[in-house]
Design a protein around this motif. Structure first.
Motif, short mmCIF file in Angstrom:
data_model
loop_
_atom_site.label_atom_id
_atom_site.label_comp_id
_atom_site.label_asym_id
_atom_site.label_seq_id
_atom_site.Cartn_x
_atom_site.Cartn_y
_atom_site.Cartn_z
N LYS A 153 -3.64 -8.41 52.17
CA LYS A 153 -4.32 -7.64 53.15
C LYS A 153 -3.60 -7.26 54.47
O LYS A 153 -3.41 -6.02 54.79
CB LYS A 153 -5.39 -8.69 53.94
N ARG A 154 -2.42 -8.02 54.66
CA ARG A 154 -1.39 -7.78 55.71
C ARG A 154 -0.64 -6.49 55.34
O ARG A 154 -0.48 -5.65 56.08
CB ARG A 154 -0.70 -8.97 56.07
N ILE A 155 -0.07 -6.56 54.11
CA ILE A 155 0.88 -5.59 53.99
C ILE A 155 0.34 -4.33 53.44
O ILE A 155 1.04 -3.19 53.63
CB ILE A 155 2.02 -6.15 52.98
N SER A 156 -0.93 -4.42 52.97
CA SER A 156 -1.62 -3.08 52.61
C SER A 156 -2.36 -2.53 54.01
O SER A 156 -2.69 -1.38 53.70
CB SER A 156 -2.34 -3.41 51.52
N GLY A 157 -2.74 -3.38 54.94
CA GLY A 157 -3.35 -2.94 56.03
C GLY A 157 -4.83 -2.68 55.66
O GLY A 157 -5.48 -2.22 56.35
N ALA A 158 -5.30 -3.55 54.50
CA ALA A 158 -6.60 -3.12 53.99
C ALA A 158 -7.67 -3.84 54.66
O ALA A 158 -7.34 -5.03 55.06
CB ALA A 158 -6.82 -3.44 52.59
N GLN A 159 -8.84 -3.33 54.99
CA GLN A 159 -9.83 -4.12 55.51
C GLN A 159 -10.61 -4.80 54.46
O GLN A 159 -11.59 -5.87 54.92
CB GLN A 159 -11.06 -2.95 56.17
N PHE A 160 -10.61 -4.58 53.36
CA PHE A 160 -11.10 -5.26 52.24
C PHE A 160 -10.39 -5.73 51.02
O PHE A 160 -9.54 -5.06 50.77
CB PHE A 160 -12.51 -4.27 51.61
N ALA A 161 -10.73 -6.56 50.44
CA ALA A 161 -10.00 -7.35 49.43
C ALA A 161 -10.98 -7.67 47.99
O ALA A 161 -11.96 -8.44 48.10
CB ALA A 161 -9.34 -8.50 49.60
N ILE A 162 -10.80 -6.87 46.87
CA ILE A 162 -11.32 -7.17 45.76
C ILE A 162 -10.75 -7.92 44.77
O ILE A 162 -9.41 -7.56 44.59
CB ILE A 162 -11.83 -5.75 45.34
N GLY A 163 -11.17 -8.86 44.07
CA GLY A 163 -10.58 -9.48 42.93
C GLY A 163 -11.18 -9.08 41.56
O GLY A 163 -12.42 -9.36 41.55
N ILE A 164 -10.19 -8.77 40.61
CA ILE A 164 -10.76 -8.60 39.29
C ILE A 164 -10.51 -9.91 38.58
O ILE A 164 -9.24 -10.26 38.27
CB ILE A 164 -10.27 -7.42 38.73
N MET A 165 -11.30 -10.64 38.31
CA MET A 165 -11.09 -12.13 37.99
C MET A 165 -11.49 -12.32 36.41
O MET A 165 -12.57 -11.97 35.90
CB MET A 165 -11.75 -13.02 38.60
N VAL B 173 -14.38 -16.17 47.23
CA VAL B 173 -14.69 -15.38 48.41
C VAL B 173 -15.07 -16.33 49.66
O VAL B 173 -14.82 -16.21 50.80
CB VAL B 173 -16.26 -15.07 48.13
N GLN B 174 -15.36 -17.77 49.44
CA GLN B 174 -15.34 -18.81 50.57
C GLN B 174 -13.81 -18.88 51.31
O GLN B 174 -13.86 -19.05 52.36
CB GLN B 174 -15.69 -20.12 49.94
N ALA B 175 -12.75 -18.52 50.52
CA ALA B 175 -11.55 -18.59 51.00
C ALA B 175 -11.09 -17.31 51.69
O ALA B 175 -10.00 -17.30 52.36
CB ALA B 175 -10.59 -19.07 50.10
N GLY B 176 -11.95 -16.21 51.41
CA GLY B 176 -11.57 -15.07 52.23
C GLY B 176 -11.33 -13.81 51.30
O GLY B 176 -11.45 -12.49 52.07
N ALA B 177 -11.66 -13.94 49.84
CA ALA B 177 -11.94 -12.59 49.39
C ALA B 177 -13.29 -11.85 49.54
O ALA B 177 -14.26 -12.77 50.01
CB ALA B 177 -11.77 -12.96 47.73
N ASP B 178 -13.53 -10.75 49.43
CA ASP B 178 -14.80 -9.93 49.79
C ASP B 178 -15.59 -9.75 48.65
O ASP B 178 -16.90 -9.86 48.83
CB ASP B 178 -14.58 -8.49 50.42
N LEU B 179 -15.18 -9.51 47.42
CA LEU B 179 -15.78 -9.23 46.48
C LEU B 179 -14.87 -9.58 45.10
O LEU B 179 -13.97 -9.35 44.99
CB LEU B 179 -16.04 -7.80 46.21
#
Length: 417
Positions: free
Chosen positions: A25-37, A60-66
């Motif tokens: 999130k920090r280095i991308s400056g992204a507001q949202f984070a998606i995991g393909i799991m 998601v509980q740890a901070g991922a959005d989707l």
């Protein structure tokens, strides 16, 4: 919309994953984070220690959005196909701007130059020659790169570097609009099997769980996980859903392979040059899956490759089916867990994606339809996810969790802020 995507297994989610997520999130400056799991079976040919919905909820509980599931027909594959499936699915969501991945060598220009080398005919020819001498794919590739392009062989002989290079190849081939962001892996080595600090490998955490099951809040293992994840794992252990291990499938795998013909074994992905004979003979001598792997192993066939092959057998995955799926790529985005930001993402994805979003399995494939052999590609791909869960739950420590059809019963986890 600035969205960073990651291709993950979270087996289970630990502090190293948390650091990677926050850095992405920090280095991308992204507001949202998606995991393909990955779902219930993984890239190294083994079951996940916890089911896909539980692992997604922890993330998601740890901070991922989707968290979106990588279809089984890509999640249980070698690095090239695992990476291609993940990158294509991120691209098809229509909202992802960056892809972040951990690696031992975070030099993007160096990794990109190696990725380009892998498309050179001289490297490909040299690699094939090396493999004929009995070397593994990774060793043959490293030797070919060293000889043909002057790349240090050590660069490609670590799992995360190899995956990073395959991600870059897949981005070039399928999603040039995605910006790659490699970051240095933090702390423990990928293969470390002891927890010695608050940053541990997933291998070490799984080893501790398999040996001790319940985690003590005072233990280093507990401290290597986000507290919410450690607590959730203990809850799953207490009700007998965790841990799930490969050995729980020994009888199923042996029965499956012993009843397969040599032609059927030869039709399994990654089976070449008489390996089907070796596996067939090994299945008759073996009394456990560990013995099956021991009797099948040689310097040419790595343990990971053999594990993937026996999982292909268990799940009924064939070369012909994978050829079709590889040509099409992932055909849907199946939601496992999300938060409030994830809900916003899903609204945008529903407008931008080139594949359908699945939140209810039965809307795309009913249990009765799944009984038919000639399914359209999307339904055929989805059917593998469903049968994978039906088999996976048979490895649950408590028999009460072993009923089938859970893909039709479970809904995506919504984690409120």
């Amino acid at each position: 919309m600035n969205v960073v995507g990651m291709i993950v297994e979270y087996n289970p989610f630990h502090n190293g994953h948390l650091w990677h997520l926050n850095e992405a999130k920090r280095i991308s400056g992204a507001q949202f984070a998606i995991g393909i799991m990955s779902g219930n079976f993984l890239q190294r040919g083994e079951p996940a220690i916890a089911d896909k919905w539980s692992r997604a909820a922890m993330a998601v509980q740890a901070g991922a959005d989707l968290i979106i599931e990588l279809p089984t027909v890509f999640s249980v594959r070698s690095a090239q196909y695992f990476a291609a499936g993940g990158i294509q699915l991120l691209s098809r969501l229509g909202v992802v701007s960056h892809v972040c991945f951990g690696t031992e060598t975070p030099d993007l220009s160096l990794l990109a130059s190696v990725a380009n080398c892998l498309n050179k005919q001289g490297v490909i020819d040299r690699m094939r020659q090396q493999m004929k001498t009995g070397q593994t794919y990774a060793a043959s590739l490293a030797a070919a790169l060293s000889t043909e392009s002057g790349v240090a062989s050590s660069l490609i002989q670590t799992p995360n570097n190899l995956l990073a290079i395959e991600y870059l190849r897949a981005i070039t081939a399928y999603a040039p609009q995605l910006k790659p962001l490699p970051i240095q892996r933090l702390g423990a080595n990928y293969h470390d099997n002891q927890v010695t600090s608050t940053i541990a490998s997933a291998t070490a955490v799984r080893t501790a769980l398999l040996e001790n099951s319940m985690l003590s809040p005072s233990s280093m293992v507990w401290k290597s996980l986000p507290p919410v994840c450690a607590s959730q794992i203990n809850n799953l252990v207490s009700i007998g859903r965790v841990p799930v291990a490969l050995q729980a499938f020994s009888n199923m795998i042996l029965a499956k392979i012993r009843t397969m013909s040599l032609d059927e074994l030869a039709a399994l992905p990654e089976v070449t040059e008489g390996l089907h004979n070796r596996i067939s003979d090994a299945a008759l001598k073996a009394t456990t899956v560990q013995e099956l792997l021991f009797y099948s192993k040689s310097k040419r066939y790595t343990l990971t490759r053999l594990q993937r092959i026996i999982i292909y057998a268990l799940l009924g995955i064939t070369k012909d089916k994978l050829t079709q799926f590889d040509q099409l790529g992932p055909l849907y985005a199946r939601v496992l867990a999300f938060n409030r930001n994830g809900r916003k993402l899903l609204k945008e994805i529903s407008q931008q994606a080139t594949v359908p979003v699945i939140t209810k399995t039965a809307q795309f494939l009913t249990s009765k339809q799944r009984q038919h052999s000639n399914l359209p590609p999307l339904q055929a791909m989805l059917a593998y996810d469903i049968v994978t869960t039906d088999i996976y739950v048979l490895g649950s420590p408590n028999y009460q969790w072993r009923s089938g059809g859970q893909d039709y019963q479970a809904s995506p986890h919504y984690i409120p802020d």
